[in-house]
Design a protein around this motif. Structure first.
Motif, PDB file in Angstrom:
ATOM      1  N   ALA A 176       1.024  -1.187  -0.040  1.00 29.11           N
ATOM      2  CA  ALA A 176      -0.011   0.037  -0.059  1.00 29.11           C
ATOM      3  C   ALA A 176       0.797   1.264  -0.023  1.00 29.11           C
ATOM      4  CB  ALA A 176      -1.103   0.125   1.328  1.00 29.11           C
ATOM      5  N   GLU A 177       1.959   1.307   0.952  1.00 31.85           N
ATOM      6  CA  GLU A 177       2.829   2.542   0.759  1.00 31.85           C
ATOM      7  C   GLU A 177       3.476   2.629  -0.752  1.00 31.85           C
ATOM      8  OE1 GLU A 177       7.288   3.291   2.389  1.00 31.85           O
ATOM      9  OE2 GLU A 177       5.811   2.570   4.230  1.00 31.85           O
ATOM     10  N   SER A 181       2.703   5.917  -2.323  1.00 34.20           N
ATOM     11  CA  SER A 181       3.927   6.862  -2.545  1.00 34.20           C
ATOM     12  C   SER A 181       4.559   7.075  -3.721  1.00 34.20           C
ATOM     13  CB  SER A 181       5.169   6.639  -1.347  1.00 34.20           C
ATOM     14  OG  SER A 181       4.461   6.642  -0.116  1.00 34.20           O
ATOM     15  N   HIS A 182       4.529   5.964  -4.610  1.00 37.62           N
ATOM     16  CA  HIS A 182       5.063   5.935  -5.705  1.00 37.62           C
ATOM     17  C   HIS A 182       4.318   5.410  -7.073  1.00 37.62           C
ATOM     18  CE1 HIS A 182       9.089   7.016  -3.864  1.00 37.62           C
ATOM     19  NE2 HIS A 182       8.653   5.910  -2.942  1.00 37.62           N
TER      20      HIS A 182
END
Length: 206
Positions: A176-177, A181-182
């Motif tokens: 999920a990060e 984020s990317h």
């Protein structure tokens, strides 16, 4: 054609597997204390009394699901016998790449171990003694039996093992990060293969 008894056994086994997988999914994301047998039963669509009948307590269900997890690991990526291989380093590379793919298919494995490691539970002690320690003993033999790159020579094999595990698992612990984020979806087939190749190249500096 299956007899009614065989068909019933197949359905029972399928339900059991679904219960174990659902238990793993919930234990690995919520933690043991936050999951009830009723939560698992509701997710599977069975009566929670049936889970208690077949598995007993929540603690026993956790152990059964962890055993299922590690048995599946051994089935999906059996450790090669590098002593019988003409190119043991290449065999080790294939094994590591297969492990990356396993981590992508089953992120609940790493998540469950992290959950239990945070609190150093008796459950972790049990699974360590029964599965992790012997599994690691086999993997350490692979590491010690292969001709490692010069930069890795002399490293503590246990710490090297955990370094490899960390870089293999991390994208599937923080999917999920990476997405937020990317804008990366690391669970596509292409992304998984790229990561498997990158892990091997990073370790062996090819």
């Amino acid at each position: 054609m299956s007899t009614p008894r065989v068909a019933k056994q197949e359905r029972s086994e399928q339900t059991r597997t679904e219960i174990l997988q659902t238990a793993l999914d919930l234990f690995s994301t919520r933690g043991f204390a936050a999951v009830s047998l009723r939560d698992i039963a509701d997710r599977v669509g069975v009566n929670h009394a049936m889970i208690r009948y077949h598995f007993g307590s929540k603690e026993e269900l956790w152990r059964e699901s962890a055993a299922y997890l590690f048995e599946r690991l051994e089935q999906e990526i059996p450790a090669p016998d590098i002593s019988a291989e003409q190119a043991p380093v290449e065999s080790l590379k294939r094994y590591i790449a297969s492990y990356v793919r396993y981590c992508a298919r089953h992120p609940e494995h790493a998540r469950l171990m992290v959950q239990e490691s945070i609190i150093a539970s008796d459950r972790l002690k049990w699974v360590s003694d029964k599965f992790i320690r012997p599994n690691h003993a086999r993997t350490l033999k692979l590491i010690e039996g292969a001709s490692l790159p010069k930069g890795l020579a002399g490293m503590d094999p246990v710490m090297l093992l955990y370094m490899v595990v960390a870089i293999a698992q991390m994208p599937y612990l923080v999917t999920a990060e990476l997405q937020f984020s990317h804008d990366r979806d690391v669970l596509t087939s292409a992304a998984i293969e790229a990561h498997a190749e990158a892990v091997v190249r990073f370790i062996f500096r090819d």
